[in-house]
Design a protein around this motif. Structure first.
Motif, short mmCIF file in Angstrom:
data_model
loop_
_atom_site.label_atom_id
_atom_site.label_comp_id
_atom_site.label_asym_id
_atom_site.label_seq_id
_atom_site.Cartn_x
_atom_site.Cartn_y
_atom_site.Cartn_z
N ALA A 13 0.36 -1.66 0.19
CA ALA A 13 0.05 -0.20 0.04
C ALA A 13 0.66 1.21 -0.32
O ALA A 13 1.80 1.39 0.70
CB ALA A 13 -1.06 -0.36 1.44
N HIS A 14 0.06 2.33 -0.82
CA HIS A 14 1.09 3.59 -0.87
C HIS A 14 0.27 4.97 -0.30
O HIS A 14 -1.03 4.73 -0.39
CB HIS A 14 1.90 3.88 -2.23
CG HIS A 14 2.19 4.84 -2.34
ND1 HIS A 14 3.69 5.41 -2.06
CD2 HIS A 14 1.59 5.99 -2.69
CE1 HIS A 14 3.91 6.68 -2.04
NE2 HIS A 14 2.66 6.85 -2.92
N ASN A 15 0.80 5.88 0.53
CA ASN A 15 0.56 6.78 1.15
C ASN A 15 -0.74 6.70 1.45
O ASN A 15 -1.98 7.81 1.03
CB ASN A 15 0.33 7.70 0.03
CG ASN A 15 0.13 8.99 0.43
OD1 ASN A 15 0.30 9.78 1.01
ND2 ASN A 15 -0.87 9.60 -0.71
N LEU A 16 -1.14 5.78 2.54
CA LEU A 16 -2.22 5.43 4.02
C LEU A 16 -2.50 7.29 4.59
O LEU A 16 -1.15 7.47 5.06
CB LEU A 16 -1.42 4.59 4.47
CG LEU A 16 -2.10 3.12 3.56
CD1 LEU A 16 -2.03 2.37 4.65
CD2 LEU A 16 -3.25 2.77 2.89
N MET A 17 -3.66 6.90 5.14
CA MET A 17 -3.66 8.07 5.81
C MET A 17 -3.78 7.07 7.12
O MET A 17 -4.15 6.73 7.67
CB MET A 17 -5.23 7.88 5.58
CG MET A 17 -6.41 9.54 6.78
SD MET A 17 -5.55 11.12 6.24
CE MET A 17 -6.80 11.15 4.89
N PRO A 18 -2.70 8.43 8.27
CA PRO A 18 -2.39 8.34 9.68
C PRO A 18 -3.40 7.79 10.04
O PRO A 18 -4.28 9.42 10.35
CB PRO A 18 -1.27 9.15 9.77
CG PRO A 18 -1.55 10.74 8.65
CD PRO A 18 -2.31 9.47 7.91
N LYS A 19 -3.45 7.62 11.31
CA LYS A 19 -4.97 6.81 12.24
C LYS A 19 -5.21 7.10 13.90
O LYS A 19 -5.93 7.10 13.90
CB LYS A 19 -6.20 6.38 11.31
CG LYS A 19 -6.68 6.71 10.47
CD LYS A 19 -7.85 7.48 10.45
CE LYS A 19 -8.28 8.04 9.55
NZ LYS A 19 -9.14 6.98 9.03
N ASP A 20 -3.53 6.78 13.96
CA ASP A 20 -3.00 6.90 15.34
C ASP A 20 -2.81 7.95 16.48
O ASP A 20 -1.91 7.64 17.42
CB ASP A 20 -2.11 5.57 15.20
CG ASP A 20 -0.76 5.62 14.95
OD1 ASP A 20 -0.76 7.18 14.11
OD2 ASP A 20 0.66 5.37 14.43
N GLY A 21 -3.08 9.19 15.52
CA GLY A 21 -2.37 10.07 16.58
C GLY A 21 -1.15 10.54 16.38
O GLY A 21 -0.96 12.01 17.22
N GLN A 22 -0.55 9.75 16.08
CA GLN A 22 1.03 9.75 15.72
C GLN A 22 1.65 10.18 14.65
O GLN A 22 3.00 9.94 14.12
CB GLN A 22 1.87 9.00 16.29
CG GLN A 22 1.49 8.80 17.91
CD GLN A 22 1.74 7.97 19.04
OE1 GLN A 22 2.72 6.98 17.50
NE2 GLN A 22 1.83 7.64 20.26
#
Length: 907
Positions: A13-22
């Protein structure tokens, strides 16, 4: 349960959306198919994760596979709450599933799950079907808690060590059979009666030779026409199952004779005969059941019964009969001419090979070894695939290392028969090159891609010039130190053009995974040719031996050859799947020059008809005669009329509407466009490959036929075509010219009422600018509605006026038919060269004038002309102040009326 399985390789996968707050995500992929679920491992804190994990799903019902969907969900793992958050999804329909040999890695953009979802990035998947029994399905999906605690889901299935099958049958394909269909599918067709005779078998035949053996065959005769079965050696109970069809229009006898003979070296012996009165033969028309064969006792020449029986079925039918496609036809041979009977040509369906673009990126060569160490080598790379040869530019390697980074493009056809061969050569002197080494790469091992992603480069050790090894062995006593750095791939995102773009019959990319579902079915009935112009002389009279060829997509068809007829009747029907309405069906008529002992002659072109699918109404049957026009050095000539029945049936209106919203060619043609020179060269190579493959079929589809159907030489210079294209371009702008002329008449008050109305409309649009676009679109709607009554009733065909074929000069035609390179005399070539120079000079003058005006405009701000620049910038300052202080509507109205006043003053 079916042995077929769906393989899914989750690549990356490439350029995923950050979702862990970090600023990152711990992503995994969950696959859903046919009530089965699998998950990949978790990639911690990675927005560009790489998995390279393969899973196999059981396919419960292969017949419904086209209705199934594969869903791939990308999630972010939340350890603290043992939950997951959505990162995106990909949905792939079953119509995109292909065998393993056709599968390539595709990067799908992630889609939203709902209106308010926030997603980005793409997911790389390789999806394929396999029937390999050694492949087992993956383990079932465990519970969510188990997965979260163990940090991984089910172990992905490993692909077997051996290569998966290159071809897996597609059980869910809805394609129609590739054989001919009975002609009663299309109404309003004329099926002339045919007299059929099926010789099935014989029993208890008498002995004819002294040795007690019998080599029987059957001769079926009606008047001057006769057909012969094959003979069996030493067989008293043979089975032939042969069908003979005699055209009732050509029958000159009222008796059908079926003679059994014994094959002999000197003279064939008479065994027995069965006679039928043609007036007593029953008639059978589908959907009636086939006529049951009967046993008939053989008779001698005097009509007396003798030993032996022959099983026969005799009936009068039409060309809609099921026996018609495989029957021997009397209208395909001349009367009592066994030499022509042996060269009789049946109808045939051909499939052109699937073509690929091969992209070879030659990066560099290192550690070159040359024979002369006193000079720097001037090296280049020469690449071969079959007859295709390309070179890089020469580089002087001062450090025995050369760097090119050049792309070389080739065309290759499946199945791949030729290897990619690259040689590194040193230009020692004029016309003298020394081969430093070579590399042989099998195309089956080359990576395939369907988009513009970068493929991995690879170093290849150079072999000795005399070596034929496909790959350099790991351990070789004579191993070269030199090596070549390459990046090679099969580009499946392009459509390989083997015909002119404006007349293309297929616009799909090479990679099957990018194919969209079909939008309909095209049915073509080739009925007959009328008023055919004789192409040869036989027995002192003009005649023709014609057949038709139709091309659409990868499927070519050839009708049977009708011998010795100026009004041949074919009455054959074929079908194609349609994937794009902006495609063209081409039907050509040819005279067969391969009959008898004339093998090697070129088949003569009689004419062709092109029908654009977009001009056909859905569901309507068009039955129309099209003129067969062919261009000769003496001018355009009508060779006859081809009678066709054609129907386009839409199977999915939604898919068809979607096609109209997409560009003409696949996306790769716009992302990484090829140059005009590359396209011309590649198209020429593609036509050569297709013609070579089709000429190897039986019966062969000859090279001149393929070149004529694909317009292989249309890229060559032609004064006639240049003029025709110029006038076509002028006709496109005729509407604008007409509007300009009308606007000038309004400004000059040629019709006062019209001028007043236009001024009123002008003031309204200025005061209410929101009405401008609705007015324009309403006007175009009314124009289209007005033109509806002038629409064509039949698909348009060649227009000799538009093609400029009627008014062309004889010398221009002679130039068009000249070979390349030219075969004409020096004086004639010099005259044509001077003519071309004069035309190019006029074009040069126009281009120069346009450039001059552009430079004058640039000079307004460049101070090249100080006075002009001063005046222009002063005008710009005044205009800025006036436009800022005055309402725009007032300026527009005043400007419009001042334009009219200026026109009146000039008049």
């Amino acid at each position: 349960m079916s042995n077929l399985k769906l393989g899914v390789e989750v690549v990356s996968a490439h350029n995923l959306m950050p979702k862990d707050g970090q600023g990152s995500s711990s992503s995994f992929v969950e696959l859903h198919f046919d009530h089965q679920k699998f998950r990949t491992t978790i990639k911690e804190k990675d927005l560009n994760p790489v998995w390279n994990e393969t899973f196999y799903f059981n396919i419960s019902d292969p017949n419904n596979l086209s209705d199934q969907t594969l869903d791939a969900y990308v999630y972010n793992n939340i350890k603290e709450t043992h939950s997951k958050s959505f990162l995106g999804k990909v949905r792939i329909t079953g119509t995109s599933f292909v065998p393993y040999s056709d599968a390539v890695i595709l990067h799908y953009p992630l889609e939203k799950r709902g209106l308010f979802s926030r997603v980005r990035g793409e997911l790389g998947l390789k999806v394929f079907i396999t029937g390999d029994p050694s492949v087992r399905s993956s383990n079932p999906l465990p519970a969510m808690e188990t997965f979260v605690n163990s940090n991984s889901y089910s172990t992905p299935a490993q692909a077997p060590a051996q290569q998966l099958p290159d071809f897996v049958p597609n059980p869910f394909s809805n394609k129609k059979a590739e054989t001919r269909h009975t002609f009663h599918h299309l109404p309003n067709t004329n099926n002339p009666p045919q007299q059929y005779q099926r010789a099935a078998s014989a029993r208890d035949l008498p002995t004819m030779d002294v040795s007690g053996s019998l080599d029987p065959y059957v001769e079926v005769k009606v008047g001057n026409y006769k057909g012969i079965t094959r003979h069996f050696e030493k067989q008293k109970n043979p089975e032939w199952n042969a069908v003979f069809a005699f055209s009732k229009e050509r029958m000159q006898s009222s008796v059908l004779e079926v003679v059994v003979k014994d094959k002999d070296l000197v003279k064939d012996d008479f065994v027995g005969i069965v006679r039928f009165d043609l007036n007593e033969i029953p008639t059978r028309v589908p959907p009636d059941s086939p006529l049951a064969p009967e046993w008939y006792r053989l008779e001698n020449k005097n009509g007396e019964k003798k030993n032996g029986e022959l099983m026969l079925a005799v009936w009068i039918g039409t060309q809609a009969d099921e026996a018609f496609p495989d029957a021997w036809h009397s209208d395909a041979v001349s009367p009592v001419d066994t030499s022509m009977a042996s060269t009789y040509i049946h109808s045939k369906v051909y499939h052109a090979p699937r073509l690929w673009y091969v992209r070879v990126n030659v990066i560099e060569a290192q550690d070159l070894v040359v024979s002369e160490r006193t000079r720097f080598p001037d090296v280049y790379v020469k690449a071969f695939i079959g007859n295709q040869v390309l070179k890089t530019k020469p580089i002087q390697a001062r450090t025995m290392t050369a760097f090119w980074n050049e792309d070389l493009m080739f065309v290759a056809a499946e199945p791949f028969e030729d290897h990619l061969i690259l040689t590194v050569e040193d230009r020692v002197g004029p016309n003298k090159d020394e081969v430093l080494g070579k590399v042989i790469i099998p195309l089956n091992a080359v990576e395939r891609r369907a988009d513009d992603r970068i493929v991995h480069s690879r170093w290849f050790n150079l072999q000795k010039p005399s070596s034929d090894n496909v790959e350099q062995p790991k351990k070789d006593k004579d191993k070269f130190a030199s090596r070549l750095h390459l990046r090679v791939c099969l580009d499946g995102g392009y459509h390989v053009l083997d015909e002119s773009t404006q007349y293309s019959s297929d616009l799909r990319p090479t990679a099957k995974q990018l194919w969209k579902p079909s939008i309909g079915i095209l049915e073509l009935g080739i009925l007959n040719v009328d008023a055919l112009h004789p192409t040869k002389t036989r027995e002192g009279r003009g005649t023709s031996d014609t057949y038709c060829v139709a091309k659409y997509g990868h499927k070519w068809i050839r009708t049977r050859t009708i011998i010795d007829s100026l009004c041949p009747k074919y009455n054959e029907q074929y079908t194609w799947e349609v994937f794009d309405t902006a495609t063209v069906l081409t039907v050509g008529v040819f005279d067969n020059s391969q009959l008898g002992d004339k093998d090697g002659n070129r088949d003569m072109k009689i004419g062709k008809v092109r029908i654009r699918i977009s001009t056909l109404e859905t569901g309507r049957v068009y039955t129309h005669s099209y003129p067969l026009l062919v261009l000769h050095p003496s001018g355009v000539k009508k060779m006859g009329e081809l009678h066709l029945a054609i129907r386009f049936s839409c199977t999915s209106m939604v898919n068809m509407m979607f096609i109209y919203s997409r560009p003409l060619l696949p996306k790769m043609h716009y992302i990484r466009p090829l140059t005009v020179m590359q396209l011309d060269m590649l198209r020429h190579q593609a036509v050569n490959i297709v013609s070579a493959r089709l000429s190897r079929a039986e019966p062969p589809l000859r090279k001149e036929v393929v070149e004529y159907m694909t317009d292989a030489h249309s890229h060559l210079w032609s004064m006639r075509r240049s003029k025709a294209n110029f006038f076509r371009l002028m006709s496109v702008f005729n509407g604008l010219f007409a509007v300009g002329k009308w606007f000038g008449e309004v400004c000059m008050w040629k019709n006062p009422i019209t001028t007043v109305l236009v001024h009123v409309l002008f003031v309204m649009l200025v005061c209410f600018p929101e009405l401008i676009l609705p007015t324009v679109f309403l006007y175009m709607f009314l124009i289209g509605l007005w033109n509806y009554r002038h629409r064509a009733k039949y698909p348009p065909h060649m227009n000799t006026r538009i093609s400029y074929a009627e008014a062309v000069h004889p010398d221009e035609l002679d130039e068009e038919f000249d070979t390349f390179p030219t075969s004409r005399g020096a004086d004639l070539v010099r005259m044509r060269y001077d003519r071309l120079r004069s035309v190019a000079g006029r074009i040069q003058t126009v281009v120069g004038d346009v450039a001059t005006q552009g430079e004058r405009f640039q000079a307004l701000l460049s101070w090249r002309d100080p006075r002009a620049t001063t005046i222009f910038i002063t005008f710009c300052l005044v205009a800025a102040i006036v436009l800022y202080a005055t309402p725009f509507q007032v300026l527009t109205v005043v400007g419009g009326f001042l334009r009219d006043e200026a026109s009146q003053v000039s008049t």
